[in-house]
Design a protein around this motif. Structure first.
Motif, PDB file in Angstrom:
ATOM      1  N   UNK A 309      55.843  18.695  43.820  1.00 37.19           N
ATOM      2  CA  UNK A 309      54.665  18.539  42.916  1.00 37.19           C
ATOM      3  C   UNK A 309      53.693  18.048  43.682  1.00 37.19           C
ATOM      4  N   UNK A 310      53.578  16.912  44.315  1.00 39.17           N
ATOM      5  CA  UNK A 310      52.599  16.605  44.975  1.00 39.17           C
ATOM      6  C   UNK A 310      51.836  17.293  46.064  1.00 39.17           C
ATOM      7  N   UNK A 311      52.681  18.181  46.551  1.00 39.37           N
ATOM      8  CA  UNK A 311      51.835  19.299  47.438  1.00 39.37           C
ATOM      9  C   UNK A 311      51.277  20.488  46.613  1.00 39.37           C
ATOM     10  N   UNK A 312      51.746  20.830  45.456  1.00 41.24           N
ATOM     11  CA  UNK A 312      51.197  21.673  44.690  1.00 41.24           C
ATOM     12  C   UNK A 312      49.730  21.083  44.266  1.00 41.24           C
ATOM     13  N   UNK A 313      49.656  19.894  43.671  1.00 42.15           N
ATOM     14  CA  UNK A 313      48.515  19.232  43.426  1.00 42.15           C
ATOM     15  C   UNK A 313      47.418  19.112  44.530  1.00 42.15           C
ATOM     16  N   UNK A 314      48.069  18.826  45.693  1.00 44.00           N
ATOM     17  CA  UNK A 314      47.023  18.698  46.810  1.00 44.00           C
ATOM     18  C   UNK A 314      46.472  20.080  47.054  1.00 44.00           C
ATOM     19  N   UNK A 315      47.376  21.137  47.205  1.00 42.85           N
ATOM     20  CA  UNK A 315      46.817  22.408  47.396  1.00 42.85           C
ATOM     21  C   UNK A 315      45.657  22.922  46.367  1.00 42.85           C
ATOM     22  N   UNK A 316      46.115  22.656  45.259  1.00 40.73           N
ATOM     23  CA  UNK A 316      45.367  22.980  44.432  1.00 40.73           C
ATOM     24  C   UNK A 316      44.031  22.174  44.102  1.00 40.73           C
ATOM     25  N   UNK A 317      44.012  20.869  44.481  1.00 36.20           N
ATOM     26  CA  UNK A 317      42.787  20.237  44.494  1.00 36.20           C
ATOM     27  C   UNK A 317      41.808  20.400  45.498  1.00 36.20           C
ATOM     28  N   UNK A 318      42.265  20.597  46.583  1.00 38.23           N
ATOM     29  CA  UNK A 318      41.475  20.800  47.932  1.00 38.23           C
ATOM     30  C   UNK A 318      41.308  22.135  48.474  1.00 38.23           C
ATOM     31  N   UNK A 319      42.258  23.074  48.145  1.00 39.95           N
ATOM     32  CA  UNK A 319      42.079  24.437  48.879  1.00 39.95           C
ATOM     33  C   UNK A 319      41.432  25.616  47.958  1.00 39.95           C
ATOM     34  N   UNK A 320      41.427  25.275  46.599  1.00 39.34           N
ATOM     35  CA  UNK A 320      40.881  26.092  45.606  1.00 39.34           C
ATOM     36  C   UNK A 320      39.315  25.979  45.815  1.00 39.34           C
ATOM     37  N   UNK A 321      38.614  27.274  46.025  1.00 43.67           N
ATOM     38  CA  UNK A 321      37.280  27.458  46.121  1.00 43.67           C
ATOM     39  C   UNK A 321      36.822  26.945  44.501  1.00 43.67           C
ATOM     40  N   UNK A 322      35.788  25.900  44.446  1.00 46.28           N
ATOM     41  CA  UNK A 322      35.141  25.575  43.235  1.00 46.28           C
ATOM     42  C   UNK A 322      34.455  26.691  42.535  1.00 46.28           C
ATOM     43  N   UNK A 323      34.125  27.641  43.368  1.00 45.25           N
ATOM     44  CA  UNK A 323      33.109  28.659  42.752  1.00 45.25           C
ATOM     45  C   UNK A 323      34.001  29.788  42.247  1.00 45.25           C
ATOM     46  N   UNK A 324      34.836  30.206  42.896  1.00 47.77           N
ATOM     47  CA  UNK A 324      35.396  31.596  42.409  1.00 47.77           C
ATOM     48  C   UNK A 324      36.976  31.400  42.251  1.00 47.77           C
ATOM     49  N   UNK A 325      37.586  30.195  42.472  1.00 47.79           N
ATOM     50  CA  UNK A 325      39.195  30.220  42.188  1.00 47.79           C
ATOM     51  C   UNK A 325      40.107  30.702  43.227  1.00 47.79           C
ATOM     52  N   UNK A 326      39.624  31.241  44.269  1.00 46.64           N
ATOM     53  CA  UNK A 326      40.300  31.575  45.472  1.00 46.64           C
ATOM     54  C   UNK A 326      40.790  30.583  46.511  1.00 46.64           C
ATOM     55  N   UNK A 327      41.725  30.825  47.401  1.00 49.05           N
ATOM     56  CA  UNK A 327      42.224  29.636  48.301  1.00 49.05           C
ATOM     57  C   UNK A 327      41.926  30.177  49.454  1.00 49.05           C
ATOM     58  N   UNK A 328      41.495  29.193  50.139  1.00 47.78           N
ATOM     59  CA  UNK A 328      41.649  29.169  51.693  1.00 47.78           C
ATOM     60  C   UNK A 328      43.172  28.905  52.297  1.00 47.78           C
TER      61      UNK A 328
END
Length: 393
Positions: A309-328
């Motif tokens: 759960x902790x890592x899902x939240x980190x990944x979602x909050x930090x690696x999601x592009x705030x402009x288009x919703x894609x991920x690095x």
């Protein structure tokens, strides 16, 4: 926005990935400037499609084109799948990539019931089993080869082939023991040769001409070995496999081991590998809970759930592009978008590390750059994580 439904996030990523990269006219994934992808990211992306179709029926029409496109990579003579699209004769074949192709095919059979995927998977698993190192003159005996012409005996190939064997064993009862015994041979070798007896992590591999082991310890090597060991326990009920699985599961969430970033205090440590490796650790932990969770040591399932759960939240909050919703592809909070670093990272992690995108996450001008692998891996992070944490409150 906050992450509440990991499955829904996985669905959103898959949908965007398909619309962005799949070209129906060419029947394959296509990037900028007509770029084609090697079979590894293609296997991850197609596996993500099938994972999603298991949960969301509206994705089922995507399964056929996602699996059929593998034929563009097939060596029709060897029956393996090359790294690149080819005319049917290319021999640049990696057993670890092909094991992921096989898993996608077999999962497609699970989801659709279409026997052609089982037939394709069976043919490919048989090819994979031919990659066992049985050279009597090898300095290191046993283990799965990495490439048909490079006998580097690595843990990811050995465990992923074991996983594919166990996956197909339940669909062909008359051949089941053949596959289960081979998987057991793989994991026996893995533990004997590549497991660190101290921290229980799995080392990367060893050349067959050498006994000097590459001791790099990636997340996915623990994850894939854990998946196979837990599945072996479910099939055989042999406590040997449960002990191995218990130790690997414990190692995978031990914040003091190699693949955690230990530059932070314990509460802020995280898996520092890229998403395409971490997704297989999450899958391994989910498989462990599926196959051995009812008999796991007290408290371990809850700690696994919390760590995922902790890592899902980190990944979602930090690696999601705030402009288009894609991920690095990064899993490291300082290797994120500048605006997220300046706000969230500075506040949550105290600005301990300087900002900068990883090389694989930026273009030649230093701007954020997304890819097929990143989207497929991101979707799998959420789909596999949701098996353990379906809802986040």
């Amino acid at each position: 926005m906050t992450l509440t439904n990991p499955n829904l996030e996985g669905y959103t990523v898959v949908r965007n990935m398909w619309l962005t990269y799949f070209n129906p006219r060419k029947g394959t994934y296509v990037g900028k400037n007509d770029e084609r992808f090697v079979v590894w990211p293609v296997s991850v992306a197609s596996q993500a499609i099938v994972d999603g179709a298991r949960i969301y029926p509206e994705l089922k029409p995507l399964v056929a084109p996602a699996i059929d496109l593998f034929q563009k990579y097939k060596n029709n003579h060897l029956k393996g799948y090359s790294a690149a699209e080819n005319s049917g004769n290319d021999k640049d074949i990696y057993y670890d990539d092909d094991a992921q192709v096989a898993s996608a095919m077999l999962t497609a059979y699970e989801v659709t019931g279409d026997k052609k995927y089982l037939d394709q998977g069976r043919e490919l698993v048989r090819f994979l089993m031919g990659g066992w190192n049985d050279n009597p003159n090898a300095a290191t005996k046993g283990g799965m080869c990495w490439h048909i012409s490079n006998h580097y005996l690595n843990s990811c190939t050995t465990a992923e082939v074991a996983k594919a064997c166990l996956q197909i064993s339940k669909f062909i009862p008359g051949e089941a023991s053949y596959y289960v015994d081979f998987a057991a041979k793989c994991i026996d070798w893995q533990i004997k040769v590549l497991q660190d007896p101290g921290d229980k992590l799995i080392k990367d591999g060893v050349q067959d001409t050498s006994t000097e082991i590459n001791d790099t310890k990636w997340t996915y090597n623990v994850g894939t070995t854990l998946s196979a060991a837990a599945h072996l326990f479910a099939i055989t009920k042999d406590q040997k496999w449960k002990k191995i699985a218990d130790e690997l599961a414990e190692a995978g969430i031990n914040r003091g081991v190699f693949f955690y970033d230990r530059d932070y205090d314990n509460d802020h440590r995280y898996w520092r590998d890229s998403s395409y490796f971490v997704q297989l650790l999450i899958e391994g932990l989910a498989d462990y809970l599926l196959y051995a969770g009812n008999e796991a040591p007290e408290g371990l399932p809850a700690r696994i759930q919390e760590e995922i759960k902790r890592h899902l939240v980190i990944f979602y909050e930090y690696m999601k592009d705030p402009k288009d919703g894609t991920y690095i592809q990064s899993f490291e909070p300082h290797h994120t978008y500048k605006e997220i670093y300046d706000s969230k990272y500075q506040q949550e992690f105290g600005g301990k590390k300087g900002w900068g995108l990883k090389g694989e996450d930026k273009d030649k001008n230093g701007n954020p750059s997304k890819c097929l692998m990143g989207q497929g891996a991101a979707a799998r992070v959420f789909f596999q994580g949701a098996r353990v944490v379906p809802q986040i409150n």
